[in-house]
Design a protein around this motif. Sequence first.
Motif, PDB file in Angstrom:
ATOM      1  N   GLN A  62     -21.384 -55.919 -38.014  1.00 50.41           N
ATOM      2  CA  GLN A  62     -20.126 -56.632 -38.228  1.00 50.41           C
ATOM      3  C   GLN A  62     -18.942 -55.807 -37.715  1.00 50.41           C
ATOM      4  OE1 GLN A  62     -19.051 -56.883 -42.379  1.00 50.41           O
ATOM      5  NE2 GLN A  62     -18.046 -58.847 -42.104  1.00 50.41           N
ATOM      6  N   ALA A  63     -18.912 -54.521 -38.063  1.00 50.61           N
ATOM      7  CA  ALA A  63     -17.835 -53.638 -37.609  1.00 50.61           C
ATOM      8  C   ALA A  63     -17.861 -53.475 -36.098  1.00 50.61           C
ATOM      9  CB  ALA A  63     -17.967 -52.279 -38.292  1.00 50.61           C
ATOM     10  N   LEU A  64     -19.059 -53.363 -35.520  1.00 51.44           N
ATOM     11  CA  LEU A  64     -19.178 -53.214 -34.068  1.00 51.44           C
ATOM     12  C   LEU A  64     -18.620 -54.439 -33.360  1.00 51.44           C
ATOM     13  CD1 LEU A  64     -22.152 -51.721 -32.138  1.00 51.44           C
ATOM     14  CD2 LEU A  64     -21.185 -53.888 -31.400  1.00 51.44           C
ATOM     15  N   ASP A  65     -18.935 -55.630 -33.867  1.00 43.54           N
ATOM     16  CA  ASP A  65     -18.446 -56.865 -33.250  1.00 43.54           C
ATOM     17  C   ASP A  65     -16.923 -56.954 -33.336  1.00 43.54           C
ATOM     18  OD1 ASP A  65     -21.017 -57.617 -32.640  1.00 43.54           O
ATOM     19  OD2 ASP A  65     -21.253 -58.933 -34.376  1.00 43.54           O
ATOM     20  N   ILE A  66     -16.356 -56.559 -34.472  1.00 40.87           N
ATOM     21  CA  ILE A  66     -14.902 -56.613 -34.645  1.00 40.87           C
ATOM     22  C   ILE A  66     -14.213 -55.645 -33.680  1.00 40.87           C
ATOM     23  CG2 ILE A  66     -13.001 -56.095 -36.241  1.00 40.87           C
ATOM     24  CD1 ILE A  66     -14.835 -57.085 -38.506  1.00 40.87           C
ATOM     25  N   LEU A  67     -14.748 -54.418 -33.574  1.00 46.99           N
ATOM     26  CA  LEU A  67     -14.166 -53.432 -32.670  1.00 46.99           C
ATOM     27  C   LEU A  67     -14.263 -53.912 -31.230  1.00 46.99           C
ATOM     28  CD1 LEU A  67     -12.962 -50.655 -32.066  1.00 46.99           C
ATOM     29  CD2 LEU A  67     -15.290 -49.728 -32.090  1.00 46.99           C
ATOM     30  N   SER A  68     -15.415 -54.447 -30.838  1.00 40.82           N
ATOM     31  CA  SER A  68     -15.602 -54.945 -29.473  1.00 40.82           C
ATOM     32  C   SER A  68     -14.602 -56.039 -29.146  1.00 40.82           C
ATOM     33  CB  SER A  68     -17.029 -55.475 -29.292  1.00 40.82           C
ATOM     34  OG  SER A  68     -17.985 -54.451 -29.474  1.00 40.82           O
ATOM     35  N   ALA A  69     -14.395 -56.962 -30.083  1.00 41.56           N
ATOM     36  CA  ALA A  69     -13.472 -58.069 -29.857  1.00 41.56           C
ATOM     37  C   ALA A  69     -12.040 -57.577 -29.675  1.00 41.56           C
ATOM     38  CB  ALA A  69     -13.552 -59.059 -31.030  1.00 41.56           C
ATOM     39  N   LYS A  70     -11.634 -56.601 -30.483  1.00 40.95           N
ATOM     40  CA  LYS A  70     -10.266 -56.089 -30.390  1.00 40.95           C
ATOM     41  C   LYS A  70     -10.043 -55.319 -29.084  1.00 40.95           C
ATOM     42  CE  LYS A  70      -9.251 -55.836 -35.353  1.00 40.95           C
ATOM     43  NZ  LYS A  70      -8.064 -56.718 -35.311  1.00 40.95           N
ATOM     44  N   LEU A  71     -11.034 -54.534 -28.664  1.00 44.25           N
ATOM     45  CA  LEU A  71     -10.891 -53.792 -27.421  1.00 44.25           C
ATOM     46  C   LEU A  71     -10.898 -54.738 -26.218  1.00 44.25           C
ATOM     47  CD1 LEU A  71     -13.182 -50.676 -28.038  1.00 44.25           C
ATOM     48  CD2 LEU A  71     -10.695 -50.798 -28.141  1.00 44.25           C
ATOM     49  N   ALA A  72     -11.762 -55.751 -26.261  1.00 47.70           N
ATOM     50  CA  ALA A  72     -11.818 -56.714 -25.163  1.00 47.70           C
ATOM     51  C   ALA A  72     -10.507 -57.487 -25.043  1.00 47.70           C
ATOM     52  CB  ALA A  72     -12.987 -57.673 -25.376  1.00 47.70           C
ATOM     53  N   ALA A  73      -9.888 -57.794 -26.184  1.00 44.59           N
ATOM     54  CA  ALA A  73      -8.636 -58.553 -26.182  1.00 44.59           C
ATOM     55  C   ALA A  73      -7.492 -57.780 -25.529  1.00 44.59           C
ATOM     56  CB  ALA A  73      -8.252 -58.935 -27.607  1.00 44.59           C
ATOM     57  N   SER A  74      -7.594 -56.457 -25.482  1.00 50.75           N
ATOM     58  CA  SER A  74      -6.531 -55.648 -24.871  1.00 50.75           C
ATOM     59  C   SER A  74      -6.516 -55.785 -23.352  1.00 50.75           C
ATOM     60  CB  SER A  74      -6.707 -54.175 -25.245  1.00 50.75           C
ATOM     61  OG  SER A  74      -7.817 -53.611 -24.557  1.00 50.75           O
ATOM     62  N   GLY A  75      -7.648 -56.189 -22.754  1.00 51.19           N
ATOM     63  CA  GLY A  75      -7.720 -56.327 -21.300  1.00 51.19           C
ATOM     64  C   GLY A  75      -7.779 -55.011 -20.556  1.00 51.19           C
ATOM     65  N   LYS A  76      -8.034 -53.897 -21.268  1.00 51.06           N
ATOM     66  CA  LYS A  76      -8.026 -52.573 -20.649  1.00 51.06           C
ATOM     67  C   LYS A  76      -9.436 -52.009 -20.407  1.00 51.06           C
ATOM     68  CE  LYS A  76      -3.458 -52.024 -21.194  1.00 51.06           C
ATOM     69  NZ  LYS A  76      -3.109 -53.199 -21.952  1.00 51.06           N
ATOM     70  N   PHE A  77     -10.460 -52.717 -20.898  1.00 48.96           N
ATOM     71  CA  PHE A  77     -11.785 -52.098 -20.894  1.00 48.96           C
ATOM     72  C   PHE A  77     -12.889 -53.039 -20.421  1.00 48.96           C
ATOM     73  CE2 PHE A  77      -9.330 -50.344 -24.475  1.00 48.96           C
ATOM     74  CZ  PHE A  77      -9.241 -49.039 -24.064  1.00 48.96           C
ATOM     75  N   LEU A  78     -13.941 -52.418 -19.889  1.00 46.03           N
ATOM     76  CA  LEU A  78     -15.229 -53.069 -19.711  1.00 46.03           C
ATOM     77  C   LEU A  78     -16.133 -52.454 -20.779  1.00 46.03           C
ATOM     78  CD1 LEU A  78     -15.763 -53.046 -15.839  1.00 46.03           C
ATOM     79  CD2 LEU A  78     -15.106 -54.969 -17.275  1.00 46.03           C
ATOM     80  N   LEU A  79     -16.672 -53.278 -21.651  1.00 46.73           N
ATOM     81  CA  LEU A  79     -17.434 -52.772 -22.782  1.00 46.73           C
ATOM     82  C   LEU A  79     -18.923 -52.779 -22.488  1.00 46.73           C
ATOM     83  CD1 LEU A  79     -15.506 -54.566 -25.648  1.00 46.73           C
ATOM     84  CD2 LEU A  79     -15.225 -52.233 -24.858  1.00 46.73           C
ATOM     85  N   LEU A  80     -19.555 -51.656 -22.791  1.00 48.25           N
ATOM     86  CA  LEU A  80     -20.992 -51.494 -22.594  1.00 48.25           C
ATOM     87  C   LEU A  80     -21.610 -51.111 -23.932  1.00 48.25           C
ATOM     88  CD1 LEU A  80     -20.742 -49.202 -19.439  1.00 48.25           C
ATOM     89  CD2 LEU A  80     -20.896 -51.691 -19.450  1.00 48.25           C
ATOM     90  N   GLU A  81     -22.727 -51.741 -24.269  1.00 51.13           N
ATOM     91  CA  GLU A  81     -23.395 -51.401 -25.526  1.00 51.13           C
ATOM     92  C   GLU A  81     -24.560 -50.479 -25.217  1.00 51.13           C
ATOM     93  OE1 GLU A  81     -25.463 -53.523 -29.408  1.00 51.13           O
ATOM     94  OE2 GLU A  81     -24.115 -54.658 -28.115  1.00 51.13           O
ATOM     95  N   ARG A  82     -24.599 -49.366 -25.903  1.00 58.85           N
ATOM     96  CA  ARG A  82     -25.652 -48.371 -25.689  1.00 58.85           C
ATOM     97  C   ARG A  82     -26.301 -48.080 -27.043  1.00 58.85           C
ATOM     98  NH1 ARG A  82     -24.930 -49.920 -21.360  1.00 58.85           N
ATOM     99  NH2 ARG A  82     -24.319 -48.797 -19.483  1.00 58.85           N
TER     100      ARG A  82
END
Length: 311
Positions: free
Chosen positions: A72-92
């Motif tokens: 749940q926390a990972l999904d929330i963090l991913s959504a907030k970072l993606a919304a900034s438009g500054k990152f490409l998110l990779l899950e490892r």
Amino acid sequence: MKKILLFVALFSLSTLANAQRKVEIVEPVKQDVTNASGRVIKRKVAIGRFSNETQYAKGIFYDKENDPMGKQALDILSAKLAASGKFLLLERSDIASLLEEAKKSDNGLATIGADYMIIGSITEFGRKNTGKSGVFTNVKTQTVEAAVAIRLVDVATGLIIYSDEGKGSAELTTKTTMGVGGQASYDATLSDKAISEAIGQLVENIINKCTDKPWRTFFLSYDSDTQLIAGGASQGIKAGDVFAVKTKGKKVKNPQTGVMIELPGKQIGTVTVSATGGDTPETEYSFVTFSGNGATVNAEKLADYYIEEIK
């Protein structure tokens, strides 16, 4: 008597209390971090792990690898970072083995495929119910409090460049008057809101730390016919972009910390992007042309160079 009953009925209806929520979510102020061309060069960020370090919801059949609060926390963090438009998110997910391999390479980017890595954990989580009873009115409040810790690692150096903890809370209040009013049972959405608030307090600092340092990439290939660098269209790179080419600085040991640090490199020229290619953020590349004003690139030692955005 009828007037009294009518008054009581109207009073009950007028004071019928619906569930009231009090959630203070701190959203980061979006800032534009651009290169000399006026565009954002997106950083690749890997979210390696988000664990639940509390004892909440850990029964006999608890599975650490599938902890619902951690996901749940990972999904929330991913959504907030993606919304900034500054990152490409990779899950490892298998971050332990990746970090071990990264120690053996010239730079961890080759193994992890990201500029930065985030490791997080839920350090505190709790629920409480409070109430107040009066002659005519009863008030019940559910409160959820959460704390989230974040570590941001510069993959190229292996150093933790940002570490902090954010706290959040959310509450739901129900009120009954003379037996009439809202009835609130367990509300699972309060967990989302409390964790979201805690993470929201950290996102702006994560963005600033990742974008303070100029975007960097490396040569993939270099010969007289073709010159390739890592990174492409999904990061915001396009034909005509110009980046600096630098030699890696000398590595020295910091006597205060015992950590090896790399001194600033020397610029030997620039590369100009002519085209981009690749199917995914991990496999994208750009065709470039090198201009060195007399300097040259040693194709046998490409690991000695890096390409950096010009701010």
